[in-house]
Design an enzyme around this catalytic site. Structure first.
Site, PDB file in Angstrom:
ATOM      1  CD  GLU A 102      -2.473   1.225   2.785  1.00 52.03           C
ATOM      2  OE1 GLU A 102      -2.356   0.238   3.547  1.00 52.03           O
ATOM      3  OE2 GLU A 102      -3.170   2.211   3.065  1.00 52.03           O
ATOM      4  CG  ASP A 131      -0.358   1.820   6.232  1.00 52.36           C
ATOM      5  OD1 ASP A 131       0.777   1.304   6.118  1.00 52.36           O
ATOM      6  OD2 ASP A 131      -0.661   2.950   5.794  1.00 52.36           O
ATOM      7  CG  ASP A 165      -4.623   2.540   8.566  1.00 52.08           C
ATOM      8  OD1 ASP A 165      -4.823   1.695   7.649  1.00 52.08           O
ATOM      9  OD2 ASP A 165      -4.075   3.635   8.357  1.00 52.08           O
ATOM     10  CG  ASP A 200      -7.874   4.528   4.805  1.00 50.95           C
ATOM     11  OD1 ASP A 200      -9.118   4.355   4.812  1.00 50.95           O
ATOM     12  OD2 ASP A 200      -7.319   5.628   4.672  1.00 50.95           O
TER      13      ASP A 200
END
Ligand code: 0RA
Length: 651
Positions: A435, A508, A510, A512
């Protein structure tokens, strides 16, 4: 010729009774032959068998209410308001009808030849099989002004038929109670959801019948009623759920042709998948068959004819819509009732009767044809949808040709963003889908370039569940992934073309990141399921914390681990704070330098990878539907709770 003792003993029984002994013993010896299995499926099959008999009464127009109860000990009651199983003595078999039905295999036809029996095929082995496989079975019959009773133990008559008392002459019905035999079944606990799903389905398939399901088990107490006034119309509405439909009214037909009962309901939604279900005599024909073929060919024909007849043809005269085009976004249920169904196929769920094909074809041609003539707005909505499906199909073909050309294992054609590895043996090679450009940069610097390739992905990739194939394939990120992997997609996918045996998603930690990971997994699931099957898809596990004291540093993958490390470094005071301990929380991959990223997440010696499994493809499909469907809430919940389809695996 002198009679032997044996022959005299045999003569003491009548023909019917001899069959009893042979028949039901065979069932107990090889139960699997009659009910498929002696595990959970077979256990539930017992209920379906009894309910099917009640449904037959309903279909003959004599019953409209069926009640099913799961008792505290997982015994079952099935109660209906039909005519009641006959209790008079059978002239040939010389025993009460009910005893015949309960103790003789396939006795059903012996005393009701003319009735329109539709249950059969998969089920329809007869209620005597349920009796044979029950530790105990009791039956109450209200018929001719009396309530009759009889009971059995493991298929053998325990008490002969008797009258319990008087009832009103109009009151009729059959109540069967049974307790599945623990000597036979490996599972004895009923699953409410399994019975619920089948009884709801039966209520859709048998318009107007009221079916109740009651659970009396402690802690599980509940009761539900299933009743579909509109029959399959309601089933289609149920299936379309909250989807946006292209027309309000469910298209519906119900008729009989050449002695075959035909019921069809259909409604289009704005999605791209096809959801067509077919049934024969209430049995789901998973493998399709003649009835389904008849429906599909008539649908394609009717729609193409409508286009020819109307002015639409002038605008787009080259277009001939294919079956796939006219079924895009279609939700339909077809149910036929056939007197002597021939079931074929791997799981015996494919109808073979050729007369069913012509009957369904001709009915759908006529009735759907006139429906469209009478409802031009509905017709136009359907045709618009099918036309755009046809255009998309054409665009997809072109896009696929393009990716196919590009995916030749020619390094010159590989995407520029890909930092490929130097080895060429796919079994040794892995590719990281990373990402963001910044993390991609760190990964490129940190990797072992011999066997690790890096492909940075920018932004969010397209949601492949919601977009049509042509749009998916025109997405730059998607095309890059397809080309880099090199094995093609869909029908053209070839596992031995894949350039890496590990495809590692690195995002990541998180929300997203979880979203991107989900989108990628959906893409692989839809376009390259073989890749998941082969165990080639992985999820990288970057650490969440760095815990350091002076020159010593450690990485923690969850909070418990962080606290444990801090406690150790803190010299045993357990606080973890003070004493020069530094705790860093990683918010994204970009916060790690190349060296850290290698050590924590990419080095095969130290990393942890989650292997994405697809043990249960159906379950995975449901999860992806939940994730990618129209409902936002379940998706949000899921993303927060993280990937359930990944199983932990140390590599
Ligand atoms: C054979 C003949 C008749 C009814 C039934 C079977 C029957 C079986 C079951 C099993 C569960 N519920 C049932 N209800 C009815 C009717 C014969 C007649 O009345 O003419």
């Amino acid at each position: 010729m002198a009679k032997t003792t044996d022959e005299r003993d045999t003569k003491a029984y009548d023909a019917g009774q001899i069959q009893v002994l042979k028949g039901l013993e065979a069932v107990r010896k090889r139960p699997g032959m009659y009910i498929g299995s002696t595990s959970e499926r077979g256990l539930h099959h017992l209920v379906y068998e009894v309910v099917d008999n009640s449904i037959d009464e309903a279909l003959a127009g004599h019953a409209d209410r069926i009640a099913v109860i799961i008792h505290h000990d997982n015994s079952i009651t099935v109660d209906d308001n039909g005519r009641g199983i006959p209790v008079d003595i059978h002239p040939v078999e010389k025993m009460p009808g009910v005893e015949l039905a309960m103790t003789v295999l396939h006795a059903g036809g012996k005393f009701d030849k003319n009735s329109y029996k539709v249950s059969g095929g998969l089920h329809g082995v007869g209620v005597s099989v349920v009796n044979a496989l029950s530790e105990q079975l009791k039956v109450w019959i209200k018929r001719g002004g009396n309530e009759h009773y009889m009971d059995f133990v493991r298929g053998d008559t325990r008490s002969k038929l008797k009258v319990l008392g008087k009832v009103s002459g109009k009151e009729t019905g059959t109540k069967v109670w049974f307790k599945p035999d623990a000597q036979i079944f490996s599972v004895l606990t009923y699953n409410y959801g399994t019975l619920q799903a089948r009884l709801r389905e039966l209520s859709f398939l048998n318009k107007g019948v009221t079916i109740t399901l009651k659970d009396e088990r402690p802690g599980e107490e509940k009761e539900e009623t299933f009743h579909a006034k509109g029959g399959l119309r309601e089933m289609v509405q149920h299936l379309n759920g909250s989807k946006k439909t292209l027309h309000n009214e469910v298209i519906y037909l119900e008729t009989e042709k050449d002695d075959i009962g035909i019921e069809l309901a259909m409604q289009y939604n704005d999605g791209y998948s096809e959801n067509v279900f077919s049934f024969v005599n209430n049995i789901n024909t998973h493998e399709g068959g003649t009835h389904l073929t008849g429906f599909k060919s008539a649908l394609t024909r009717v729609i193409n004819q409508y286009i020819q007849k109307s002015s639409l043809a002038k605008k787009d005269k080259e277009t001939t819509l294919t079956g796939d085009d006219v079924r895009e976004g279609l939700t339909a249920v077809l149910s036929v009732k056939v007197r002597e169904p021939q079931f074929e196929g791997q799981t015996k769920t494919k109808l073979g009767n050729s007369e069913a094909e012509s009957a369904v074809k001709s009915v759908v041609n006529d009735l759907l044809g006139s429906y469209l003539d009478e409802h031009p707005r509905v017709a136009n909505a359907i045709i618009d949808k099918a036309m755009s499906a046809a255009r998309a199909r054409e665009a997809a073909r072109k896009a696929r040709d393009l990716t196919r050309k590009k995916s030749a294992l020619d390094v010159g054609n590989l995407p520029g963003k890909l930092a490929d590895c130097s080895l060429s043996d796919p079994t040794m090679c892995e590719i990281y889908l990373v990402e963001g450009d910044s993390a991609g940069g760190s990964a490129k610097q940190g990797r072992d370039r011999a066997f690790q390739a890096i492909l940075p992905l920018r932004g969010k990739i397209i949601n492949v569940e919601k977009a049509r194939i042509d749009k998916v394939l025109s997405n730059e990120e998607i095309r890059t992934i397809i080309t880099a992997i090199g094995a093609g997609i869909k029908e053209e996918f070839r596992l031995d073309g894949t350039r890496y045996h590990k495809i590692i998603i690195m995002t990541d930690a998180d929300v997203d990141g979880a979203h991107i990971r989900t989108l990628l997994l959906t893409f692989f699931f839809r376009q390259m399921p073989e890749l998941i099957d082969a165990g080639f898809v992985y999820i990288a596990q970057p650490p969440l914390f760095r815990v350091a004291k002076g020159k010593e540093e450690y990485y923690a993958y969850d909070m418990a681990e962080r606290d444990e490390i801090a406690k150790r470094l803190g010299g045993g005071n357990g606080n973890g704070d003070g004493k020069g301990i530094n705790i860093q929380r990683y918010k994204g991959l970009g916060e790690m330098n190349p060296e850290q990223l290698w050590r924590t997440t990419m080095d095969p010696e130290h990393r942890t990878l989650l292997k994405v499994s697809m043990e249960d493809a159906v379950l995975a499909d449901n999860i992806f539907q939940t994730l990618m469907g129209d409902d936002v809430e379940p998706r949000r919940v899921f993303i927060e709770q993280n990937a359930r389809f990944a199983s932990n695996l140390d590599v």
